[in-house]
Design a protein around this motif. Structure first.
Motif, PDB file in Angstrom:
ATOM      1  N   ALA A   1      47.394  23.372 -66.244  1.00 29.22           N
ATOM      2  CA  ALA A   1      47.536  23.834 -67.222  1.00 29.22           C
ATOM      3  C   ALA A   1      46.275  24.096 -68.104  1.00 29.22           C
ATOM      4  N   CYS A   2      45.412  23.075 -68.145  1.00 33.52           N
ATOM      5  CA  CYS A   2      44.188  23.268 -68.674  1.00 33.52           C
ATOM      6  C   CYS A   2      42.995  24.142 -68.163  1.00 33.52           C
ATOM      7  N   GLY A   3      43.430  24.653 -66.843  1.00 35.68           N
ATOM      8  CA  GLY A   3      42.584  25.541 -66.103  1.00 35.68           C
ATOM      9  C   GLY A   3      41.393  24.856 -65.650  1.00 35.68           C
ATOM     10  N   ARG A   4      41.268  23.564 -65.696  1.00 32.41           N
ATOM     11  CA  ARG A   4      40.067  23.064 -65.172  1.00 32.41           C
ATOM     12  C   ARG A   4      40.370  22.265 -63.561  1.00 32.41           C
ATOM     13  N   ARG A   5      41.430  22.554 -63.236  1.00 28.95           N
ATOM     14  CA  ARG A   5      41.882  22.122 -61.944  1.00 28.95           C
ATOM     15  C   ARG A   5      42.703  22.782 -61.107  1.00 28.95           C
ATOM     16  N   VAL A   6      42.428  22.685 -59.601  1.00 27.55           N
ATOM     17  CA  VAL A   6      43.133  23.910 -58.681  1.00 27.55           C
ATOM     18  C   VAL A   6      44.127  23.035 -58.115  1.00 27.55           C
ATOM     19  N   LEU A   7      45.306  23.486 -57.955  1.00 27.55           N
ATOM     20  CA  LEU A   7      46.531  22.743 -57.328  1.00 27.55           C
ATOM     21  C   LEU A   7      47.002  23.298 -56.068  1.00 27.55           C
ATOM     22  N   ILE A   8      46.812  22.560 -55.005  1.00 25.95           N
ATOM     23  CA  ILE A   8      47.288  23.300 -53.640  1.00 25.95           C
ATOM     24  C   ILE A   8      48.378  22.457 -53.230  1.00 25.95           C
ATOM     25  N   ARG A   9      49.704  22.953 -52.998  1.00 28.16           N
ATOM     26  CA  ARG A   9      50.712  22.461 -52.387  1.00 28.16           C
ATOM     27  C   ARG A   9      51.043  22.660 -51.117  1.00 28.16           C
ATOM     28  N   VAL A  10      51.145  21.559 -50.117  1.00 30.12           N
ATOM     29  CA  VAL A  10      51.492  22.150 -48.854  1.00 30.12           C
ATOM     30  C   VAL A  10      52.881  21.278 -48.512  1.00 30.12           C
ATOM     31  N   HIS A  11      53.766  22.195 -48.332  1.00 37.21           N
ATOM     32  CA  HIS A  11      55.310  21.606 -48.433  1.00 37.21           C
ATOM     33  C   HIS A  11      55.787  22.205 -46.918  1.00 37.21           C
ATOM     34  N   ASP A  12      56.787  21.081 -46.341  1.00 34.69           N
ATOM     35  CA  ASP A  12      57.202  21.314 -45.226  1.00 34.69           C
ATOM     36  C   ASP A  12      58.756  20.971 -45.524  1.00 34.69           C
ATOM     37  N   THR A  13      59.382  21.698 -44.562  1.00 33.30           N
ATOM     38  CA  THR A  13      61.162  21.309 -44.608  1.00 33.30           C
ATOM     39  C   THR A  13      61.572  20.161 -43.623  1.00 33.30           C
ATOM     40  N   GLY A  14      60.520  19.405 -43.192  1.00 28.07           N
ATOM     41  CA  GLY A  14      60.970  18.388 -41.971  1.00 28.07           C
ATOM     42  C   GLY A  14      61.745  17.325 -42.855  1.00 28.07           C
ATOM     43  N   GLY A  15      61.681  16.402 -41.870  1.00 25.14           N
ATOM     44  CA  GLY A  15      62.683  15.309 -42.049  1.00 25.14           C
ATOM     45  C   GLY A  15      62.156  14.292 -43.314  1.00 25.14           C
ATOM     46  N   GLY A  16      60.940  14.412 -43.625  1.00 29.00           N
ATOM     47  CA  GLY A  16      60.378  13.597 -44.788  1.00 29.00           C
ATOM     48  C   GLY A  16      59.960  12.163 -44.324  1.00 29.00           C
ATOM     49  N   ILE A  17      59.404  11.652 -45.164  1.00 27.49           N
ATOM     50  CA  ILE A  17      58.765  10.211 -44.893  1.00 27.49           C
ATOM     51  C   ILE A  17      59.665   9.341 -45.570  1.00 27.49           C
ATOM     52  N   GLU A  18      59.568   8.235 -44.949  1.00 30.87           N
ATOM     53  CA  GLU A  18      60.490   7.025 -45.242  1.00 30.87           C
ATOM     54  C   GLU A  18      59.924   6.725 -46.584  1.00 30.87           C
ATOM     55  N   GLU A  19      60.573   5.830 -47.463  1.00 29.53           N
ATOM     56  CA  GLU A  19      60.039   5.232 -48.879  1.00 29.53           C
ATOM     57  C   GLU A  19      58.927   4.267 -48.306  1.00 29.53           C
ATOM     58  N   LYS A  20      59.375   3.326 -47.342  1.00 32.41           N
ATOM     59  CA  LYS A  20      58.648   2.211 -47.157  1.00 32.41           C
ATOM     60  C   LYS A  20      57.113   2.347 -46.485  1.00 32.41           C
TER      61      LYS A  20
END
Lengths: 157, 499
Positions: free
Chosen positions: B418-437
């Motif tokens: 929002a402030c324009g000082r940082r770049v956000l790069i999101r890498v998303h996959d539709t895999g099974g996910g990681i267990e919370e533990k």
């Protein structure tokens, strides 16, 4: 017992004697009453001064005049008391009228000053008249100032 | 001693006349004072005092005048007859004046009381008059003030970002603010008497403890508990509550969501842990790196002297291969520990990502994998070490590919904060996910969920180290069955921010 007592009462009623129930008072008592009246007058004037000062009424001019009046009345009462005492009670001096405008004041030896004191004390109006003047001035001030008795705040509705 | 009594005579007669005149004038003033305010007890008192003083002045002065006149006219015997009467009247006059003076204190006290009562009466009269005249406007003012106050509190209730909830002693929700509806995932028509607050608690028995504490001390302050909120999520909250009144059963609660604070705290703990591990790793890697270099050097010398196709040459090749593997692990550890300074240059991050995607497409099977990219064109060149950043993306994309197991979507999205000082790069996959533990451990060195031999467990650790070395951050979000999102945050160069 009751019979004896009744008998005695009957006998006592048959031979009455003077009871002297009313006590007579001689000449000096009139003077004492007069002197006490002077002292009482002084005392009440002293009380009046005390109350005027206690309630801070003397901060107002009119009441201050009345206070001065009370002071002069005290002085006048004491002067009159002294004058009467010297005239009537003191054995140290004798006053006698000699002619129309002269008096003879005889004092015991060594107490000649009493003659002067007596003469001055006879000028008592020099105290009572100022007392009355201050009383009059006090009233005049109270009347002229459109204020309440304490002279400070309006108490009238 | 013979003395003249002329001065005495003059003072006596003159003074007596003045006394009479002054006392009469005083009586006159006293009458005027009384006429001015007949209700005033002090004026009445002073009138009677003046009358008494006049009596005193007259009785005494007349006596003195009579005395002087009778003596001068040679009627001393007449004076002797009159004298006791004059003295008696004077005594009475003194006593009357003195007696009246004694009443001054009482008179003044009564007057003060009257003044006080009169003032109170005046004040009450004034207030009554004011109320009578302004009753309508006063009621209007008070009503407006009440409405304004109600509106103010209503706005607080409506606008609060924290949940404000009112419940009865059995837990039935009586009232709930919009933030509460949002947090609990309720709709206004769902707020029925059957809707109970305890049913949203992860441990419903906690409700009894809360009610018991409120009944005991009248309130409960900052108690941490877990709520089951909208979408089946769990949220840690801070709850404060108190009774509405002594006789009331309803309890007011303010519930503050502290999940975010917890997450931040956990992230900080994670960063601390990784920093400690990094220091340890760096120490070990340095110690091992040198002997490994010597072993590799001697092995290569020995290989040069060895003839081809001998058993000994094959053995030395095996030694060389394993030493190189060890060196690459050590190098990864050093990368994780951030011991080497990155060689930063201004680079187009989108071009780097495209290069990596091209490299992966060439060297790895991507059949059945859909790759979506959404680039924010506002992002300019970033100051990065190209080689190392590429390594990060390779690690993330290879992990994503492994997670979707040959069929799914990998999306890469870039954007500015929002402030324009940082770049956000999101890498998303539709895999099974990681267990919370496992989430808390995925950046730990040598932690892997892959079977033995398929991964060293250093990929994400190295990526973490590289991104941190660039002054950025890397976080992960994962929901089992729904996929995983890695978010890389990199700083925008200062010059670019100023532009």
């Amino acid at each position: 017992m009751a019979r004896y007592l009744t008998g005695w009462i009957i006998l006592w009623l048959c031979w009455p004697v003077s009871a002297w129930a009313t006590q007579s008072h001689g000449g000096p008592e009139g003077l004492h009453v007069h002197q006490m009246a002077h002292l009482f007058f002084s005392f009440t004037m002293g009380l009046l001064i005390f109350w005027l000062r206690k309630w801070h009424l003397v901060t107002a001019k009119g009441w201050r005049y009345i206070q001065y009046s009370a002071i002069f009345f005290i002085a006048w009462n004491l002067d009159a008391f002294l004058s009467h005492w010297l005239e009537e009670l003191s054995e140290l001096m004798a006053i006698e009228s000699v002619g129309v405008m002269q008096i003879s004041i005889k004092v015991a030896k060594g107490h000649e000053w009493l003659a002067l004191l007596y003469y001055l004390s006879k000028l008592d109006h020099l105290l009572s008249v100022p007392a009355m003047i201050f009383w009059f001035l006090g009233f005049r001030w109270l009347l002229k100032t459109p204020q309440t008795p304490n002279g400070i705040e309006d108490a009238t509705p | 001693m013979m003395v003249t009594i002329l001065p005495i005579w003059a003072v006596d007669v003159g003074g007596a006349v003045m006394m009479i005149v002054l006392s009469f004038l005083s009586v006159r003033y006293a009458i005027l004072l009384r006429e001015r305010d007949p209700q005033n007890i002090v004026w009445t008192y002073l009138f009677w005092m003046s009358m008494a003083l006049a009596l005193f002045a007259v009785s005494r002065s007349l006596g003195h005048i009579a005395k002087q006149v009778l003596i001068v006219t040679g009627n001393s015997s007449a004076w002797e007859t009159l004298r006791p009467y004059s003295g008696a009247i004077n005594s009475i006059a003194f006593t009357v004046v003195g007696g009246l003076t004694l009443f001054f204190e009482r008179t003044w006290t009564i007057y003060q009381g009257m003044v006080h009562d009169r003032k109170a009466l005046q004040q009450a009269h004034k207030e009554l008059l004011y109320l009578n005249q302004n009753l309508e406007s006063l009621v209007e003012e008070r009503t407006a003030a009440l409405a304004s106050s109600e509106q103010r509190y209503w706005r607080i209730f409506q606008a609060s970002r924290d949940m404000i909830l009112s419940a009865d002693a059995h837990g039935s929700i009586v009232d709930l603010n919009p933030a509460g509806f949002k947090m609990l995932g309720l709709e206004p028509d769902e707020l029925t008497p059957q809707c109970r607050f305890p049913q949203f608690m992860n441990v419903p028995d906690q409700w009894q403890e809360i009610v018991a504490e409120i009944q005991q001390q009248g309130f409960i302050a900052s108690t941490e508990l877990d709520l089951n909120v909208a979408d089946g999520k769990r949220r840690r909250v801070l709850l404060s509550g108190s009774r509405e009144g002594v006789s009331e059963d309803n309890i007011h609660f303010v519930v503050k969501d502290i999940e975010q604070q917890h997450v931040i705290r956990e992230q900080m703990a994670q960063a601390d842990k990784l920093a400690s591990i990094g220091e340890l790793s760096a120490g070990i890697a340095h110690e091992i790196n040198n002997p490994l270099g010597i072993i590799l050097g001697y092995t290569q010398l020995m290989l040069r002297q060895e003839e081809d196709d001998t058993q000994r040459r094959d053995d030395l090749k095996t030694v060389e291969r394993h030493v190189r593997h060890c060196k690459s692990i050590v190098e990864d550890l050093l990368n994780f520990a951030r011991t080497s300074t990155p060689k930063k240059e201004l680079m187009d991050i989108h071009a780097i990502i495209d290069d990596v995607l091209h490299f992966i497409a060439q060297h790895s099977s991507v059949d059945g994998v859909r790759i979506d990219t959404h680039y924010d064109k506002r992002i300019g060149n970033l100051l990065v070490d190209e080689k190392k950043i590429k390594q990060v993306f390779i690690n993330l994309l290879m992990n994503a590919k492994y997670a979707i197991d040959g069929n799914g979507t990998i999306s890469i999205q870039t954007g500015l904060s929002a402030c324009g000082r940082r770049v956000l790069i999101r890498v998303h996959d539709t895999g099974g996910g990681i267990e919370e533990k496992n989430l808390a451990r995925i950046f730990d060195p040598f932690f892997t969920t892959k079977p033995t031999g398929e991964g060293t467990g250093l990929g994400l650790s190295v990526s973490y180290g590289i991104i941190k070395n660039h002054g950025g951050d890397i976080t992960v979000e994962s929901f089992p069955g729904k996929g995983t999102t890695f978010t890389i945050v990199l700083p925008v160069p200062v010059a670019a921010v100023e532009n």
